[in-house]
Design a protein around this motif. Sequence first.
Motif, PDB file in Angstrom:
ATOM      1  N   PHE A  14      -5.351 -12.176 -41.563  1.00  0.00           N
ATOM      2  CA  PHE A  14      -5.766 -12.061 -40.083  1.00  0.00           C
ATOM      3  C   PHE A  14      -5.494 -10.648 -39.354  1.00  0.00           C
ATOM      4  CE2 PHE A  14      -5.144 -13.231 -35.477  1.00  0.00           C
ATOM      5  CZ  PHE A  14      -6.284 -13.580 -35.327  1.00  0.00           C
ATOM      6  N   TYR A  15      -4.300 -10.339 -39.827  1.00  0.00           N
ATOM      7  CA  TYR A  15      -3.759  -8.852 -39.302  1.00  0.00           C
ATOM      8  C   TYR A  15      -4.709  -7.765 -39.957  1.00  0.00           C
ATOM      9  CZ  TYR A  15      -0.786  -4.767 -38.891  1.00  0.00           C
ATOM     10  OH  TYR A  15      -0.497  -3.514 -38.431  1.00  0.00           O
ATOM     11  N   LYS A  16      -5.205  -7.927 -41.206  1.00  0.00           N
ATOM     12  CA  LYS A  16      -6.442  -6.847 -41.523  1.00  0.00           C
ATOM     13  C   LYS A  16      -7.608  -6.944 -40.685  1.00  0.00           C
ATOM     14  CE  LYS A  16      -4.590  -6.742 -46.271  1.00  0.00           C
ATOM     15  NZ  LYS A  16      -5.115  -7.111 -47.764  1.00  0.00           N
ATOM     16  N   LEU A  17      -7.883  -8.112 -40.238  1.00  0.00           N
ATOM     17  CA  LEU A  17      -9.139  -8.141 -39.494  1.00  0.00           C
ATOM     18  C   LEU A  17      -9.042  -7.752 -37.838  1.00  0.00           C
ATOM     19  CD1 LEU A  17     -10.708 -11.566 -40.775  1.00  0.00           C
ATOM     20  CD2 LEU A  17     -11.343  -9.311 -41.313  1.00  0.00           C
ATOM     21  N   GLN A  18      -7.970  -8.205 -37.296  1.00  0.00           N
ATOM     22  CA  GLN A  18      -7.661  -7.704 -36.215  1.00  0.00           C
ATOM     23  C   GLN A  18      -6.041  -7.743 -35.703  1.00  0.00           C
ATOM     24  OE1 GLN A  18      -9.449 -10.976 -33.824  1.00  0.00           O
ATOM     25  NE2 GLN A  18     -11.334 -10.050 -33.937  1.00  0.00           N
ATOM     26  N   PRO A  19      -5.724  -6.356 -35.805  1.00  0.00           N
ATOM     27  CA  PRO A  19      -4.073  -6.073 -35.813  1.00  0.00           C
ATOM     28  C   PRO A  19      -3.743  -6.300 -34.261  1.00  0.00           C
ATOM     29  CG  PRO A  19      -5.309  -3.972 -36.602  1.00  0.00           C
ATOM     30  CD  PRO A  19      -6.281  -5.129 -36.438  1.00  0.00           C
ATOM     31  N   GLN A  20      -4.448  -5.879 -33.249  1.00  0.00           N
ATOM     32  CA  GLN A  20      -4.102  -5.987 -31.744  1.00  0.00           C
ATOM     33  C   GLN A  20      -3.846  -7.373 -31.323  1.00  0.00           C
ATOM     34  OE1 GLN A  20      -6.775  -3.951 -32.794  1.00  0.00           O
ATOM     35  NE2 GLN A  20      -5.705  -2.030 -32.486  1.00  0.00           N
ATOM     36  N   LEU A  21      -4.849  -8.263 -31.888  1.00  0.00           N
ATOM     37  CA  LEU A  21      -4.943  -9.637 -31.552  1.00  0.00           C
ATOM     38  C   LEU A  21      -3.470 -10.299 -32.318  1.00  0.00           C
ATOM     39  CD1 LEU A  21      -6.332 -11.814 -30.196  1.00  0.00           C
ATOM     40  CD2 LEU A  21      -7.713 -12.279 -32.135  1.00  0.00           C
ATOM     41  N   THR A  22      -3.361  -9.935 -33.579  1.00  0.00           N
ATOM     42  CA  THR A  22      -2.260 -10.402 -34.212  1.00  0.00           C
ATOM     43  C   THR A  22      -0.898 -10.163 -33.500  1.00  0.00           C
ATOM     44  OG1 THR A  22      -3.334 -10.103 -36.440  1.00  0.00           O
ATOM     45  CG2 THR A  22      -0.811 -10.592 -36.236  1.00  0.00           C
ATOM     46  N   ARG A  23      -0.880  -8.914 -32.890  1.00  0.00           N
ATOM     47  CA  ARG A  23       0.459  -8.632 -32.033  1.00  0.00           C
ATOM     48  C   ARG A  23       0.352  -9.375 -30.875  1.00  0.00           C
ATOM     49  NH1 ARG A  23       5.196  -6.129 -32.963  1.00  0.00           N
ATOM     50  NH2 ARG A  23       6.153  -5.676 -30.798  1.00  0.00           N
ATOM     51  N   SER A  24      -0.802  -9.542 -30.033  1.00  0.00           N
ATOM     52  CA  SER A  24      -0.684 -10.183 -28.956  1.00  0.00           C
ATOM     53  C   SER A  24      -0.303 -11.743 -29.089  1.00  0.00           C
ATOM     54  CB  SER A  24      -2.091 -10.204 -28.498  1.00  0.00           C
ATOM     55  OG  SER A  24      -2.238 -11.087 -27.313  1.00  0.00           O
ATOM     56  N   ILE A  25      -0.880 -12.426 -30.265  1.00  0.00           N
ATOM     57  CA  ILE A  25      -0.504 -13.711 -30.580  1.00  0.00           C
ATOM     58  C   ILE A  25       1.002 -13.799 -30.786  1.00  0.00           C
ATOM     59  CG2 ILE A  25      -0.652 -15.622 -32.432  1.00  0.00           C
ATOM     60  CD1 ILE A  25      -3.502 -14.655 -32.660  1.00  0.00           C
ATOM     61  N   TYR A  26       1.533 -12.754 -31.584  1.00  0.00           N
ATOM     62  CA  TYR A  26       2.996 -12.547 -31.954  1.00  0.00           C
ATOM     63  C   TYR A  26       3.840 -12.526 -30.620  1.00  0.00           C
ATOM     64  CZ  TYR A  26       7.523 -10.888 -33.354  1.00  0.00           C
ATOM     65  OH  TYR A  26       8.875 -10.662 -33.264  1.00  0.00           O
ATOM     66  N   ASP A  27       3.319 -11.747 -29.725  1.00  0.00           N
ATOM     67  CA  ASP A  27       4.169 -11.641 -28.436  1.00  0.00           C
ATOM     68  C   ASP A  27       4.186 -12.742 -27.611  1.00  0.00           C
ATOM     69  OD1 ASP A  27       4.708  -9.069 -29.111  1.00  0.00           O
ATOM     70  OD2 ASP A  27       2.979  -8.084 -27.891  1.00  0.00           O
ATOM     71  N   GLN A  28       2.992 -13.553 -27.568  1.00  0.00           N
ATOM     72  CA  GLN A  28       2.858 -14.857 -26.952  1.00  0.00           C
ATOM     73  C   GLN A  28       3.792 -15.953 -27.368  1.00  0.00           C
ATOM     74  OE1 GLN A  28      -1.117 -16.046 -26.435  1.00  0.00           O
ATOM     75  NE2 GLN A  28      -0.892 -17.826 -24.708  1.00  0.00           N
ATOM     76  N   PHE A  29       3.526 -16.047 -28.791  1.00  0.00           N
ATOM     77  CA  PHE A  29       4.383 -17.045 -29.529  1.00  0.00           C
ATOM     78  C   PHE A  29       5.971 -16.842 -29.367  1.00  0.00           C
ATOM     79  CE2 PHE A  29       6.752 -18.035 -33.627  1.00  0.00           C
ATOM     80  CZ  PHE A  29       6.357 -19.323 -33.627  1.00  0.00           C
ATOM     81  N   ILE A  30       6.283 -15.672 -29.294  1.00  0.00           N
ATOM     82  CA  ILE A  30       7.759 -15.198 -28.987  1.00  0.00           C
ATOM     83  C   ILE A  30       8.110 -15.615 -27.726  1.00  0.00           C
ATOM     84  CG2 ILE A  30       9.444 -13.443 -28.923  1.00  0.00           C
ATOM     85  CD1 ILE A  30       9.131 -14.360 -31.749  1.00  0.00           C
TER      86      ILE A  30
END
Length: 137
Positions: A14-30
């Motif tokens: 998922f990170y390879k496809l959309q790194p910014q979205l992955t970061r956003s999901i991580y931040d929201q999850f945390i």
Amino acid sequence: SCSYQRFVNCYRCFYKLQPQLTRSIYDQFISQLQASIKEEIQEVKNEGNLEGLFSSLDKIVEEAKDREEPAWRPSGIPEEDVRSTMVPYFLKHRSYLRRVLREKEEENRKVAESVLMGRDRIAELQQLIEARQQAWQ
């Protein structure tokens, strides 16, 4: 951060496809995880009246600062814990009872002496009465 790298490793595709979205999901999850943990802690505090318990614990700690002897701690062996707590109490109570017993024995000895002196005085008076009665007759 290290935790973000672990998150990326778990969702590498998922990170390879959309790194910014992955970061956003991580931040929201945390942030949701932190909010959830804080909410759980507050709920535990409210249910257990921990604020009151902590304040009373702080009060106990403040009062214990002037003590020289260490505070009692349980050993984990109930028999020893009871013995370590109760034996000094019972020894103190025993010495108190012995002192009271000695006082009562002393008091009884004085009363017995008084009774014996009273009996002696009565015997003397009876002899005096008899002597006067015979003298009168």
